[in-house]
Design a protein around this motif. Structure first.
Motif, mmCIF file in Angstrom:
data_model
loop_
_atom_site.group_PDB
_atom_site.id
_atom_site.type_symbol
_atom_site.label_atom_id
_atom_site.label_comp_id
_atom_site.label_asym_id
_atom_site.label_seq_id
_atom_site.Cartn_x
_atom_site.Cartn_y
_atom_site.Cartn_z
ATOM 1 N N GLY A 107 0.579 -1.178 0.046
ATOM 2 C CA GLY A 107 -0.031 0.134 0.110
ATOM 3 C C GLY A 107 0.864 1.063 -0.096
ATOM 4 O O GLY A 107 0.532 2.194 -0.697
ATOM 5 N N THR A 108 2.021 1.130 0.781
ATOM 6 C CA THR A 108 2.643 2.259 0.524
ATOM 7 C C THR A 108 3.427 2.474 -0.613
ATOM 8 O O THR A 108 3.624 3.859 -1.211
ATOM 9 C CB THR A 108 3.799 2.123 1.835
ATOM 10 N N PHE A 109 3.848 1.361 -1.332
ATOM 11 C CA PHE A 109 4.327 1.470 -2.583
ATOM 12 C C PHE A 109 3.459 2.051 -3.556
ATOM 13 O O PHE A 109 3.724 2.810 -4.578
ATOM 14 C CB PHE A 109 4.687 0.074 -3.115
ATOM 15 N N THR A 110 2.250 1.720 -3.450
ATOM 16 C CA THR A 110 1.203 2.135 -4.295
ATOM 17 C C THR A 110 0.696 3.837 -4.264
ATOM 18 O O THR A 110 0.861 4.382 -5.193
ATOM 19 C CB THR A 110 -0.175 1.449 -4.135
ATOM 20 N N LEU A 111 0.840 4.165 -3.002
ATOM 21 C CA LEU A 111 0.921 5.729 -2.616
ATOM 22 C C LEU A 111 1.986 6.517 -3.040
ATOM 23 O O LEU A 111 1.732 7.362 -3.676
ATOM 24 C CB LEU A 111 0.739 5.751 -1.129
ATOM 25 N N ALA A 112 3.311 5.786 -2.938
ATOM 26 C CA ALA A 112 4.370 6.606 -3.495
ATOM 27 C C ALA A 112 4.509 6.567 -4.978
ATOM 28 O O ALA A 112 4.609 7.955 -5.444
ATOM 29 C CB ALA A 112 5.655 5.618 -3.067
ATOM 30 N N LEU A 113 3.684 5.633 -5.778
ATOM 31 C CA LEU A 113 3.564 5.641 -7.237
ATOM 32 C C LEU A 113 2.804 6.688 -7.519
ATOM 33 O O LEU A 113 2.886 7.291 -8.388
ATOM 34 C CB LEU A 113 3.336 4.071 -7.627
ATOM 35 N N GLY A 114 1.662 6.800 -6.655
ATOM 36 C CA GLY A 114 0.629 7.972 -7.240
ATOM 37 C C GLY A 114 1.197 9.404 -7.097
ATOM 38 O O GLY A 114 1.054 10.051 -7.869
ATOM 39 N N ILE A 115 1.865 9.404 -5.961
ATOM 40 C CA ILE A 115 2.574 10.735 -5.670
ATOM 41 C C ILE A 115 3.479 10.988 -6.780
ATOM 42 O O ILE A 115 3.608 12.063 -7.269
ATOM 43 C CB ILE A 115 3.197 10.764 -4.210
ATOM 44 N N PHE A 116 4.289 10.059 -7.235
ATOM 45 C CA PHE A 116 5.469 10.254 -8.055
ATOM 46 C C PHE A 116 4.822 10.671 -9.349
ATOM 47 O O PHE A 116 5.298 11.520 -10.214
ATOM 48 C CB PHE A 116 6.217 8.986 -8.213
ATOM 49 N N LEU A 117 3.964 9.649 -9.933
ATOM 50 C CA LEU A 117 3.102 10.145 -11.325
ATOM 51 C C LEU A 117 2.445 11.443 -11.233
ATOM 52 O O LEU A 117 2.499 12.243 -12.041
ATOM 53 C CB LEU A 117 2.033 8.916 -11.404
ATOM 54 N N LYS A 118 1.900 11.752 -9.935
ATOM 55 C CA LYS A 118 1.084 13.228 -10.009
ATOM 56 C C LYS A 118 2.157 14.316 -10.032
ATOM 57 O O LYS A 118 1.950 15.051 -10.683
ATOM 58 C CB LYS A 118 0.571 13.050 -8.575
ATOM 59 N N THR A 119 3.402 14.304 -9.370
ATOM 60 C CA THR A 119 4.390 14.932 -9.649
ATOM 61 C C THR A 119 5.038 15.232 -10.927
ATOM 62 O O THR A 119 5.070 16.289 -11.563
ATOM 63 C CB THR A 119 5.712 14.712 -8.674
ATOM 64 N N GLU A 120 5.038 14.050 -11.791
ATOM 65 C CA GLU A 120 5.549 13.730 -13.102
ATOM 66 C C GLU A 120 4.641 14.697 -13.838
ATOM 67 O O GLU A 120 5.035 15.491 -14.927
ATOM 68 C CB GLU A 120 5.731 12.699 -13.530
ATOM 69 N N LEU A 121 3.441 14.341 -13.677
ATOM 70 C CA LEU A 121 2.374 14.982 -14.523
ATOM 71 C C LEU A 121 1.898 16.747 -14.428
ATOM 72 O O LEU A 121 1.795 17.369 -15.192
ATOM 73 C CB LEU A 121 0.884 14.587 -14.510
ATOM 74 N N ARG A 122 2.387 17.149 -13.108
ATOM 75 C CA ARG A 122 2.173 18.509 -12.908
ATOM 76 C C ARG A 122 3.422 19.115 -13.207
ATOM 77 O O ARG A 122 3.473 20.463 -13.613
ATOM 78 C CB ARG A 122 1.977 18.591 -11.405
ATOM 79 N N ARG A 123 4.723 18.437 -13.464
ATOM 80 C CA ARG A 123 5.769 19.120 -14.098
ATOM 81 C C ARG A 123 5.428 19.513 -15.548
ATOM 82 O O ARG A 123 6.032 20.507 -15.888
ATOM 83 C CB ARG A 123 6.964 18.188 -14.018
ATOM 84 N N ARG A 124 4.662 18.930 -16.205
ATOM 85 C CA ARG A 124 4.477 19.347 -17.567
ATOM 86 C C ARG A 124 2.959 19.752 -17.740
ATOM 87 O O ARG A 124 2.324 19.844 -18.930
ATOM 88 C CB ARG A 124 4.530 18.022 -18.574
ATOM 89 N N ALA A 125 2.341 20.382 -16.575
ATOM 90 C CA ALA A 125 0.930 20.814 -16.701
ATOM 91 C C ALA A 125 0.750 21.964 -17.666
ATOM 92 O O ALA A 125 -0.138 21.918 -18.381
ATOM 93 C CB ALA A 125 0.476 21.497 -15.366
ATOM 94 N N GLU A 126 1.982 22.815 -18.117
ATOM 95 C CA GLU A 126 1.867 23.865 -18.982
ATOM 96 C C GLU A 126 1.540 23.575 -20.384
ATOM 97 O O GLU A 126 1.332 24.126 -21.286
ATOM 98 C CB GLU A 126 3.132 24.780 -18.657
ATOM 99 N N VAL A 127 2.119 22.260 -20.679
ATOM 100 C CA VAL A 127 1.836 21.564 -22.080
ATOM 101 C C VAL A 127 0.851 20.545 -22.188
ATOM 102 O O VAL A 127 0.991 19.865 -23.032
ATOM 103 C CB VAL A 127 3.300 21.076 -22.450
ATOM 104 N N MET A 128 -0.136 20.450 -21.064
ATOM 105 C CA MET A 128 -1.230 19.510 -21.274
ATOM 106 C C MET A 128 -2.467 20.349 -21.061
ATOM 107 O O MET A 128 -2.424 21.459 -20.365
ATOM 108 C CB MET A 128 -1.276 18.593 -19.778
#
Length: 347
Positions: A31-52
């Protein structure tokens, strides 16, 4: 008809409770691993929010974070239940808690599977979001003095250098927009005037690209202006020579990057889902096996454990009937309250 019945002698019940306790804490790590994956993916998507262009793609990391947190709670309680199963005197206090616990646990475990499916199925939304977002990003590249777009140039340049790409589909996308601000154009120059007048919208278009499109691996110094003019450069053939620019469009580069991420995350979360299902199935066997001990003087007797007390069809029908009954009771109660208010005379 009881589904998948298994006999549990005393020693087998003890081993099941002990093994399940270890498995539940392993699932807490999952569960901790799943939560960490979600946070990581969220961060990566927000990094490119200006081109989405939209935020629909954020449904995947949001779901991962939700089921990750839920998994921590589910498996924490599963571990506590396993501990109390070793003592027949403490197990009965969980009896009323276990039915809603299993309903919620199955719901969130199903959501975990949904997040895996979503991670593979979001390619179309991702492509469309990047197509529009990158198109706008290139169009606003020159607006370094406009509030809200001041860092658009830096974002696009860093993106093209990091992902070794150029333009939305390819480098020719830059030919269709004015990417040099008017403040850096000499309008007394005949060339500038001619280019602006030749365009219906009065834009300064040219067959050139920003410096960030240049491929540093090219042996030739970067050619970024007059790309379609063979006579403007020595020993240069526009149609046949491989340009010293990044040939791949940024949309394809980003789609490949994010889909690679999501495919890897999907495989990881699928493993956690299988682990979580193992915990719930084992816990169900432990629950039903311990229920046979409750009220018995000899707590070391052999009992039977099973997954469902009835067949799958009967269980689903019984569950749907209870849900419908609940909603009918709620509607009748609401109608009664409305009737009471209508019957009350106005003061």
């Amino acid at each position: 008809m009881v589904l998948l019945k298994i006999k549990f002698p005393f020693q087998r019940r003890v081993r099941l409770a002990q093994g399940l306790w270890l498995l539940s804490w392993l699932a807490v790590l999952g569960g901790t691993f799943t939560l960490a994956l979600g946070i990581f993916l969220k961060t990566e998507l927000r990094r490119r929010a200006e081109v989405m262009d939209n935020t629909e793609i954020h449904a995947v990391p949001n779901t991962l974070m939700l089921v990750g947190l839920a998994s921590l709670g589910i498996n924490f309680f599963a571990g506590r239940i396993c501990q109390d199963s070793l003592d027949a005197g403490r197990f009965p206090r969980w009896k009323t808690f276990l039915q809603p616990f299993f309903v919620l646990a199955l719901l969130f475990t199903f959501l975990m599977l949904v997040s895996v499916i979503m991670s593979y199925a979001m390619k179309g939304n991702l492509e469309e979001s990047l197509k529009i977002g990158l198109k706008n990003g290139i169009r606003f590249y020159k607006d370094t003095d406009t509030p809200g777009r001041c860092f658009q140039k830096e974002t696009i340049d860093r993106l093209q250098m990091e992902f070794r790409c150029c333009g939305n589909t390819n480098y020719k996308d830059w030919f269709e927009v004015q990417w040099i601000s008017n403040r850096y154009l000499d309008f007394t120059s005949k060339d500038v005037k001619d280019r602006v007048r030749s365009n219906v919208d009065g834009r300064y278009l040219m067959d050139g690209v920003p410096f960030s499109c240049c491929n540093p691996n090219s042996p030739r110094p970067c050619i970024q202006h007059k790309l379609t003019n063979n006579s403007a450069h020595y020993n240069y053939e526009y149609q046949t020579e491989e340009l010293n620019l990044f040939n791949r469009g940024c949309r394809q580069a980003l789609v490949n990057y994010y889909m690679g991420l999501m495919n890897t995350i999907g495989a990881g979360v699928l493993s956690v889902f299988l682990l979580q299902m193992s915990v719930l199935v084992s816990l169900r066997y432990l629950q039903t096996a311990m229920e046979g001990v409750v009220g018995q003087e000899n707590t070391e007797i052999e009992t039977e454990g099973y997954l469902l007390e009835k067949s799958v069809k009967e269980t689903v029908k019984e569950f749907m009937d209870s849900v419908l009954k609940f909603f009918q009771t709620t509607q009748v109660g609401a109608a009664g309250e409305v009737g009471e208010k209508a019957a009350t005379p106005a003061s």
